[in-house]
Design a protein around this motif. Structure first.
Motif, PDB file in Angstrom:
ATOM      1  N   PHE A 145      19.514 -11.830 -20.686  1.00  0.00           N
ATOM      2  CA  PHE A 145      19.885 -12.222 -22.044  1.00  0.00           C
ATOM      3  C   PHE A 145      20.476 -13.622 -22.140  1.00  0.00           C
ATOM      4  CE2 PHE A 145      20.322  -7.509 -22.135  1.00  0.00           C
ATOM      5  CZ  PHE A 145      19.307  -7.254 -23.038  1.00  0.00           C
ATOM      6  N   MET A 178      11.822  -0.673 -26.900  1.00  0.00           N
ATOM      7  CA  MET A 178      12.897  -0.886 -25.932  1.00  0.00           C
ATOM      8  C   MET A 178      12.451  -0.407 -24.560  1.00  0.00           C
ATOM      9  SD  MET A 178      16.761  -0.363 -27.234  1.00  0.00           S
ATOM     10  CE  MET A 178      17.607  -1.845 -27.769  1.00  0.00           C
ATOM     11  N   MET A 202       9.246 -11.042 -21.304  1.00  0.00           N
ATOM     12  CA  MET A 202      10.140 -11.107 -22.450  1.00  0.00           C
ATOM     13  C   MET A 202       9.946 -12.406 -23.225  1.00  0.00           C
ATOM     14  SD  MET A 202      11.688  -8.241 -22.600  1.00  0.00           S
ATOM     15  CE  MET A 202      12.874  -8.658 -23.890  1.00  0.00           C
ATOM     16  N   ARG A 253       8.627 -12.783 -27.035  1.00  0.00           N
ATOM     17  CA  ARG A 253       9.423 -13.521 -28.034  1.00  0.00           C
ATOM     18  C   ARG A 253       8.552 -14.552 -28.752  1.00  0.00           C
ATOM     19  NH1 ARG A 253      11.795 -18.186 -28.704  1.00  0.00           N
ATOM     20  NH2 ARG A 253      11.137 -18.967 -26.664  1.00  0.00           N
ATOM     21  N   PRO A 257      21.495  -9.051 -27.662  1.00  0.00           N
ATOM     22  CA  PRO A 257      20.342  -8.143 -27.698  1.00  0.00           C
ATOM     23  C   PRO A 257      20.008  -7.740 -29.132  1.00  0.00           C
ATOM     24  CG  PRO A 257      21.993  -7.406 -26.114  1.00  0.00           C
ATOM     25  CD  PRO A 257      22.627  -8.495 -26.913  1.00  0.00           C
ATOM     26  N   ALA A 258      18.738  -7.467 -29.378  1.00  0.00           N
ATOM     27  CA  ALA A 258      18.322  -6.965 -30.683  1.00  0.00           C
ATOM     28  C   ALA A 258      19.008  -5.633 -30.957  1.00  0.00           C
ATOM     29  CB  ALA A 258      16.802  -6.795 -30.722  1.00  0.00           C
ATOM     30  N   GLU A 283      12.531  -5.425 -26.600  1.00  0.00           N
ATOM     31  CA  GLU A 283      13.897  -5.612 -26.115  1.00  0.00           C
ATOM     32  C   GLU A 283      14.099  -4.778 -24.857  1.00  0.00           C
ATOM     33  OE1 GLU A 283      16.209  -7.416 -25.353  1.00  0.00           O
ATOM     34  OE2 GLU A 283      16.972  -7.863 -27.365  1.00  0.00           O
TER      35      GLU A 283
END
Length: 223
Positions: A119, A33, A213, A217, A124-125, A55
């Motif tokens: 997002f 994170m 990000m 992913r 969010p995870a 994340e």
């Protein structure tokens, strides 16, 4: 005049160095994170190195009047945004009446902007039950990190590891009781500012955050 010898070329270099120190911590299904924006390039390198998802945890500093880098507290995004105030700093600065409330609302609006940008429509995870590696590009006063730790505990995270390239030893000492493990590469004597220890410490743009990000992913989906 105070001068510091830089320790890292840039945030990506700091992340690669930090990743090697994090890899042997025996974490179970970790979630990396990052505190945006500067923590994202650091965290990306860690996530890639240990093959973990990346994340973002949006935290906004409540800065002092006229000195935004001096934190009076911080606000953390979430279903119930977490406000953590530094009472010692507030007593020292004595901000004018109404300042904290107004600044908190301003940062709440910025959190909403960033949440929408970062997002979009995705959720969010979740940190619940997972070991979390909390990453920033460094610690100065520690206000944003304290707020993030408190919020992650409330979210039900498992073990918490704080991973930062550089920080003052005094702040790490205060944080040890709040975190399960700290990984920090350097604790310079007479610490002044995080940026002094980077050769390149240009501000991280939203575009870079979004690109990293997306790369994380896609890499996670391939793995």
């Amino acid at each position: 005049m105070f001068t510091a010898t830089w320790l890292f070329e840039d945030r990506a270099d700091a992340g690669r160095q930090l990743a090697r120190a994090v890899e042997d911590k025996g974490l179970d299904d970790p979630l990396v994170m990052a505190l945006p924006r500067g923590g994202v390039p650091v965290a990306y390198e860690i996530a890639v190195h240990i093959a973990a998802p990346l994340e973002i945890l949006i935290v906004r500093k409540i800065g002092a009047p006229g000195h935004e880098e001096f934190g009076l507290g911080a606000l953390v995004d979430g279903e119930e945004p977490e406000l953590v105030l530094n009472r010692r700093a507030i007593r020292l600065v004595r901000p004018p009446k109404g300042y904290l409330e107004a600044e908190t609302e301003r940062q709440r609006a910025e959190i909403l902007r960033r949440r929408t940008l970062y997002f979009g429509d995705r959720a969010p995870a979740s940190a619940r039950g997972r070991d979390v590696i909390l990453v920033d590009d460094g610690i100065a006063t520690g206000g944003t990190v304290r707020a993030a730790i408190k919020a992650l505990r409330r979210m039900g995270a498992g073990r918490l590891v704080l991973a930062v390239p550089v920080a003052p030893k005094s702040e790490l000492t205060e944080l040890r009781s709040q975190i399960d493990r700290i990984v920090c590469l350097a604790t310079p004597f007479a610490f002044r500012a995080v940026g002094l220890y980077y050769r390149n410490f240009e501000q991280t743009a939203d575009e870079e955050v979004l690109a990293l990000m997306e790369k994380a992913r896609l890499r996670n989906e391939r793995d």
